[in-house]
Each structure stands twice: as structure tokens, then as C-alpha cells.
Design a protein around this motif. Structure first.
Motif, PDB file in Angstrom:
ATOM      1  N   ILE A   1       0.851  -1.209   0.000  1.00 40.04           N
ATOM      2  CA  ILE A   1       0.000   0.000   0.000  1.00 40.04           C
ATOM      3  C   ILE A   1       0.876   1.243   0.000  1.00 40.04           C
ATOM      4  N   ASP A   2       1.910   1.216   0.844  1.00 35.58           N
ATOM      5  CA  ASP A   2       2.838   2.355   0.919  1.00 35.58           C
ATOM      6  C   ASP A   2       3.444   2.617  -0.451  1.00 35.58           C
ATOM      7  N   ASN A   3       3.820   1.550  -1.111  1.00 34.73           N
ATOM      8  CA  ASN A   3       4.457   1.677  -2.422  1.00 34.73           C
ATOM      9  C   ASN A   3       3.465   2.197  -3.471  1.00 34.73           C
ATOM     10  N   LYS A   4       2.279   1.628  -3.491  1.00 39.24           N
ATOM     11  CA  LYS A   4       1.315   1.997  -4.524  1.00 39.24           C
ATOM     12  C   LYS A   4       0.767   3.408  -4.324  1.00 39.24           C
ATOM     13  N   PHE A   5       0.479   3.758  -3.072  1.00 39.28           N
ATOM     14  CA  PHE A   5      -0.179   5.042  -2.814  1.00 39.28           C
ATOM     15  C   PHE A   5       0.802   6.126  -2.363  1.00 39.28           C
ATOM     16  N   LYS A   6       2.104   5.828  -2.446  1.00 38.41           N
ATOM     17  CA  LYS A   6       3.156   6.806  -2.148  1.00 38.41           C
ATOM     18  C   LYS A   6       2.923   7.495  -0.796  1.00 38.41           C
ATOM     19  N   LEU A   7       2.759   6.687   0.237  1.00 40.68           N
ATOM     20  CA  LEU A   7       2.469   7.245   1.556  1.00 40.68           C
ATOM     21  C   LEU A   7       3.723   7.732   2.269  1.00 40.68           C
ATOM     22  N   GLY A   8       4.847   7.164   1.936  1.00 35.74           N
ATOM     23  CA  GLY A   8       6.100   7.565   2.576  1.00 35.74           C
ATOM     24  C   GLY A   8       6.165   7.178   4.044  1.00 35.74           C
ATOM     25  N   VAL A   9       5.634   5.992   4.371  1.00 33.08           N
ATOM     26  CA  VAL A   9       5.679   5.546   5.766  1.00 33.08           C
ATOM     27  C   VAL A   9       6.564   4.310   5.896  1.00 33.08           C
ATOM     28  N   GLN A  10       7.041   4.110   7.112  1.00 35.81           N
ATOM     29  CA  GLN A  10       7.737   2.867   7.435  1.00 35.81           C
ATOM     30  C   GLN A  10       6.725   1.917   8.046  1.00 35.81           C
ATOM     31  N   VAL A  11       6.837   0.657   7.733  1.00 35.29           N
ATOM     32  CA  VAL A  11       5.924  -0.326   8.326  1.00 35.29           C
ATOM     33  C   VAL A  11       6.741  -1.225   9.248  1.00 35.29           C
ATOM     34  N   LYS A  12       6.298  -1.323  10.494  1.00 35.63           N
ATOM     35  CA  LYS A  12       7.051  -2.108  11.479  1.00 35.63           C
ATOM     36  C   LYS A  12       6.135  -3.033  12.257  1.00 35.63           C
ATOM     37  N   THR A  13       6.728  -4.078  12.786  1.00 37.67           N
ATOM     38  CA  THR A  13       5.978  -4.910  13.732  1.00 37.67           C
ATOM     39  C   THR A  13       6.080  -4.251  15.111  1.00 37.67           C
ATOM     40  N   LEU A  14       5.249  -4.730  16.016  1.00 32.37           N
ATOM     41  CA  LEU A  14       5.261  -4.179  17.376  1.00 32.37           C
ATOM     42  C   LEU A  14       6.595  -4.502  18.052  1.00 32.37           C
TER      43      LEU A  14
END
Lengths: 210, 430
Positions: B406-419
Motif C-alpha cells: 500500500i505504501d508503495n502503490k499510494f506513495k504514503l512515505g511511511v515505514q511499516v514495522k511490527t510491534l
């Protein structure tokens, strides 16, 4: 007792027996047996499922659709009032003028709601796509029953038509979706059990998240 | 009897087997009000009537009516009771597998209380009996059955990965005795992994190892059976679900662990904690909890100390459906994040009303529905964007995958992490 009244009473008894069969079958199949370790309080969650879980603020099916939700509540209220009146009519119960007109008003609103729901079902592509003949027939029969209840409150001369509409409704009820009058309660039970076992309901665990 | 008739009979048997009154109830309860439509992300992102949850229920219920009810047998036109033929099976496959993540959102908001996910899973079970399971999803199940993990990672590869992770851990905590214990009997905890971790995201294993180290935990991994996932839950193949669940059960018993701790995996934790005891028809002699709850326990008991100022960026949380709405783990991840991040903002809606990321229900494994899956992701992308967060935390590796896409497709510029990753970053070692 007039023949049409006897017929309607027999129709009601057939309806009652059919619904009792569905109810007893549910009882016979029993409640879920879950081997996982229970996290919550199922009794409280089941109670919540019938009460707070029905709060319109908690369900998108209500708070995103207030006109339909309101119409549905009014429509069901009219159905319960009509059913109670059916027995009172059989017992030849009389009403004061003010009670009589109050009931007429309630039934006018509920029947209009039923008609509105019927129109919505026929008018919206989404609902037409979902609907089958039973959806329309059920809606019409209940609405007609409410209308005839209203009419017979005003003019007793329409009693034969009223009892015929009641008979048809009672005979049809166990065949189609109207048997949700039994299954609705079972569905709420199972929902409460499921959410309660896993500690999701009751409300204390459910954050208001909107 | 031809081949399809045989398959059909197997599928219809699914509808006539009642463990209790739940199936009977939910097949008879839907009133076609259509008010569930707006609770389904497939409908919301397409306006396609086929995706209305009630329609999916009807696919199963109409067949039930046709074969199992008086009205359906003698007056099938009334409820559009339907024959189970090849066209019906194909439509069911497309909608029950390809247009539902089993997120349960529609169930929570249903005006009646129909457990829509439960009915859809029964429909999937019928399709599985008929051999209509999408090949991509079935191959994931087959991998788990044949190799012991759903990515067919050989034991030697796992051991290699864990060896270098252990070396990294020693460097990070500056302790030559720090370890990632393998196959240790009588440990307090047997920890599981999502095979995505050793394959693609080894840093989440490092993070959890660091947390165990800081908590001075007695724990172990198993090289024989560590896979927390159970994709047979998605195909509703009971025999395969039993096989997979039984392996983890047996390994926990064999190693005599007091607790089986389930890695950050929504469906895996649901499948083992809530479904496996019912698959195996027995109560487990060990405790089963999620790593999310364990981390919350460590913090609340003071077993790990965190400095939340280390995680400076705004963090939001994605709630995995199977962990939260269907699994009852609602508050622990919030408690952990409030202790591990400087600024935590909620999505709207969140908790048990949260929208699925789009990757649930086996969708990530079913490449044939990729386009549809990413279309539904519009909702999650917008939810994330509105928070203004720079980091999205989610306690589920499946969700991590989908959120990265999703970050890649919608260019959100977020990091995705586990807890675990965000907790490990904030840990203060004694």
C-alpha cells in the motif's frame, strides 16, 4: 365465531407450531462447545448482544442508514402491535376512542414505513439485485396485515378482509424470511457467545472507535 | 454418478453436518436488508452489488435452501433457491475466495447479527470439498503440509539465518552469552515464527530475541515446528487444518513448554489459540498467548524498560482483524505503543471497527485477485494518510506485507514495522 375468525386462528396455530418446530430444532442442535480457553464472560456478552450491542450508535447498519433504520424500527413496532391486536380482536376487546385513534396513528406510520421499505427495495439497484420474490411477498403481507388492522380499527365491517390477510400472513410466515422472528434471536445469541468467549464483548471491552 | 455429482454431494454434506445450532441459525437469518454493504471494503471501493456481504451469504444460503428446506425443494422460485452446479461453484469461488478477507467487519455491523464470515467459511469448505480452492492458496497449504512451514524453508537455511541473527544479537546487546535458543526442552516459552520472518523479515526475529534477552526469559524456538500460520484455516479444509495445528501442539507438548507464544500473525494466532483446540477437540495443557500480550505483560511487570523518546516519529497502529475483532486482543498493543513511542495516533475507525488492510483471508497468497486486493487498499491508504503518521505499526506479518505494498502503490512515505521492532528499538538494557 365467524368462519373467517376460526380460519385465522387455525392459521395462527399452524404458524405457531411451525415456528416452534424451528425453535425446538435450534434447541436440539444445541449451543457451541468450545475447547479453547475462554477469555471473556459469555453470559454478559449474550445479554449485551440483545441490548447494548443493538444500540444504533454501535452499528453501521443503523448509524449510516438512519432513515431506513428508523423505518425498520417503526415497521417492526407496528407488526408487534398488530399481533397483539389480533388476539384482542379475537377476544372481542373494545377500545376507547382515544386508544383506538392512537393505535390507528401508530399503524398508519408503521404501514407507511413498510411501504417505504418496499419502495426502496424495488427502486434501488443494489436491493433489487439482492432481493428474491420472498423479500417482496413478506414485506407486502406484513404491510397489508398492518393496514387491515388499521382499517378494522376504524370500521369493523372490514373484519373478513382483515382475518383473511392475517390468515395468509400466518400461513406464509414459516416458509420464508419472516421466520427470522425466531432466527434473529438465535443469531444474536451466537454473536454474543462468539464475542463473549474471546473477550471482545460486552461493552466494557469495546472501545468507541469512530 | 458423474464426477461433478460426487463433488456436489461432498459439498452438500458440509451443509447438513451440524456441530451445534450455529450453521442452521446463520443460514436462516439474513433478511437481505443490504445494510451490510457499507461495512465491506470490496463494496465501498467498487459499488459492485456482487460484493455486498449479504450476496455472499446468499450464495451459500440459497444452495442450503434448495437442498435442505421444504420451501427450497418445492417452491425454489420464492427464495431463488439455487442448484449447486458448475456455474454456481465458479461464482462462489470468485466471490467467497476472491472478494472477501474474512475480516468480520460486516458481521459486527449486521442489523441481525448474522456471522457472515462463518457462512463464507462454510462456503469455502464446500468449494474445498469440490476441489475449487484457488491453486495459489492451496499450494501454500501444501507447502506447510509437505515441508512443515508454508514457505518450504529447509531446516539448514533456518539454522543459518538464526546463527547470524544470534551473532548480531550478541553484538547489539554486547553480551557474548546472548542466544537464540533452539529446541530447548522445559523452557517457559516456546516461541513461534511466521515463515515470512526467516525468509524476508529476519529483523523481527532479532527484535523479539532482544526483548526476550532484556526480560531474562526462559524461551526456545523449535527447528522442527515453528510455523504459526495455518492457511488451511482460509481454505476451511478441516483435515489439513488439523494436521498443521497438531504439529505445533505436539511440538509444544514434546518440548514441555509452559506457554506457546504466537508470533505477530493475525490469522496464525486466531487459528492456533481459538480454532486449534476445536480442530483437535481438546483443551491444551499449556497456555497459548500472543507475543503482543506478552510484550504488554513484560512492560507492566517491569521486566523490560523502555525509553519512548527513542521512537520520535509519529506512529499509528493497524489492527489485524483476526487478532482484534475476531481475537479479542484490543488494548495490549495500544498499551505497548503508548510506552514505546513518543507520539501514537489512532486511525479512524480503529479497534474492532477497523478496516482490513486487504491482505487477509488468504488474499496475499492468491495472486489471481491482486488487482481487486489493491483496489480495496484505497481505504487503508486514506486512513493512514489522515493520521499524518510516519510509522505504521501492525502486529501481523501478513498485514506488514500488504501495508508495504500500500505504501508503495499510494506513495504514503511511511515505514511499516511490527510491534516487536518498535519495542526493541526503545529497550533500555541494564
Amino acid at each position: 365465531m365467524a368462519l373467517y375468525r376460526i380460519v385465522s386462528l387455525i392459521a395462527f396455530l399452524i404458524c405457531f407450531a411451525s415456528l416452534a418446530y424451528h425453535f425446538l430444532r435450534l434447541i436440539r442442535f444445541g449451543v457451541p462447545k468450545d475447547y479453547s480457553v475462554k477469555k471473556g464472560n459469555t453470559a454478559a456478552a449474550i445479554a449485551y448482544s440483545y441490548t447494548g450491542g443493538m444500540n444504533p450508535l454501535k452499528k453501521e447498519s443503523a448509524y449510516l442508514h438512519y432513515p431506513t433504520y428508523t423505518a425498520g424500527i417503526l415497521y417492526h413496532t407496528g407488526t408487534f402491535v398488530s399481533l397483539v391486536l389480533f388476539f384482542l380482536f379475537l377476544l372481542n376487546t373494545g377500545f376507547s376512542s382515544s386508544v383506538q385513534w392512537a393505535l390507528v396513528c401508530v399503524l398508519a406510520v408503521s404501514a407507511a414505513s413498510g411501504l417505504g421499505i418496499f419502495i426502496k427495495r424495488t427502486a434501488l439497484n443494489k436491493l433489487r439485485y439482492l432481493s428474491n420474490p420472498d423479500d417482496y411477498v413478506s414485506n407486502l403481507l406484513v404491510t397489508l396485515f398492518q393496514l387491515f388492522t388499521l382499517i378494522v380499527l376504524i370500521d369493523g365491517a372490514f373484519a373478513p378482509y382483515y382475518y383473511i390477510s392475517a390468515s395468509v400472513l400466518f400461513l406464509y410466515l414459516p416458509l420464508g424470511k419472516l421466520k427470522h422472528s425466531i432466527y434473529f434471536f438465535a443469531a444474536r445469541y451466537h454473536l454474543g457467545f462468539f464475542y463473549g468467549w474471546r473477550g471482545i464483548w460486552p461493552a466494557g471491552n469495546e472501545e468507541r472507535t469512530r | 454418478m458423474n464426477n461433478f455429482e460426487e463433488k456436489k454431494n461432498k459439498a452438500l454434506k458440509v451443509l447438513s453436518e451440524h456441530e451445534d445450532s450455529k450453521l442452521l441459525t446463520h443460514l436462516n437469518s439474513c433478511v437481505h436488508c443490504g445494510l451490510c454493504a457499507e461495512s465491506c471494503m470490496y463494496y465501498l471501493t467498487s459499488n459492485d452489488e456482487r460484493y455486498i456481504p449479504a450476496k455472499k451469504v446468499d450464495l451459500v444460503a440459497s444452495i442450503y435452501q434448495r437442498y435442505c428446506t421444504f420451501t427450497g425443494k418445492y417452491f425454489p422460485f420464492l427464495g431463488k433457491a439455487r442448484e449447486l452446479d458448475e456455474a454456481a461453484a465458479e461464482e462462489m469461488t470468485d466471490l467467497l475466495y476472491g472478494a472477501c478477507t474474512l475480516c468480520g467487519r460486516c458481521t459486527k455491523h449486521c442489523s441481525i447479527g448474522v456471522d457472515i464470515g462463518f457462512v463464507i467459511k462454510k462456503g469455502r469448505q464446500m468449494l474445498t470439498e469440490m476441489g475449487y480452492t484457488p491453486a495459489s492458496l492451496q499450494s501454500t497449504v501444501n507447502a506447510a503440509i509437505n515441508s512443515g512451514n508454508n514457505m518450504s524453508i529447509p531446516e539448514s537455511e533456518l539454522r543459518d539465518t538464526l546463527t547470524w541473527l544470534e551473532e548480531d544479537l550478541r553484538d547489539e546487546v554486547n553480551d557474548p552469552d546472548a542466544s537464540i535458543p533452539l529446541n530447548v526442552p522445559n523452557a517457559d516459552i516456546l516461541y513461534t515464527l511466521n515463515p515470512r520472518e526467516p525468509k524476508f523479515f529476519p529483523l523481527s526475529i532479532s527484535a523479539m530475541a532482544k526483548i526476550f534477552y532484556a526480560a531474562k526469559e526462559s524461551w526456545s524456538l523449535s527447528t522442527q515446528m515453528y510455523d504459526v500460520t495455518n492457511y488451511a484455516y482460509f481454505t476451511s479444509s478441516k483435515s489439513e487444518a488439523v494436521t498443521i495445528a497438531e504439529r505445533l501442539y505436539n511440538e509444544t507438548v514434546n518440548l514441555n513448554a509452559k506457554r506457546c507464544v504466537l508470533a505477530e500473525c493475525g490469522h496464525g494466532s486466531r487459528a492456533f489459540r481459538w480454532e486449534a483446540p476445536n480442530y483437535l477437540q481438546k483443551q491444551f495443557p499449556f497456555e497459548t498467548i500472543t507475543s503482543v500480550e506478552l510484550m504488554a505483560e513484560y512492560i507492566s511487570k517491569g521486566r523490560i524498560k523502555l525509553d519512548k523518546s527513542i521512537n520520535k516519529e509519529v506512529v499509528t497502529l493497524h489492527d489485524p482483524c483476526n487478532l482484534v475483532r475476531e481475537g479479542g486482543v484490543i488494548e495490549p498493543q495500544r498499551y505497548v505503543l503508548k510506552n514505546a513511542a513518543s507520539e501514537f495516533v489512532e486511525m479512524t475507525p480503529h479497534g474492532i471497527d477497523n478496516f482490513c488492510c486487504g491482505g487477509g483471508g488468504g488474499q496475499l497468497a492468491m495472486s489471481e485477485y491482486n488487482e481487486r486486493r489493491m483496489k480495496t487498499a484505497e481505504i487503508k491508504a486514506e486512513q493512514i494518510r489522515k493520521t499524518g503518521a510516519k510509522v505504521v505499526v501492525t502486529p501481523c506479518h501478513n498485514c506488514v506485507d500488504q501495508l508495504m505494498q500500500i505504501d508503495n502503490k499510494f506513495k504514503l512515505g511511511v515505514q511499516v514495522k511490527t510491534l516487536a521492532e518498535i519495542v526493541a528499538d526503545a529497550i533500555i538494557l541494564d
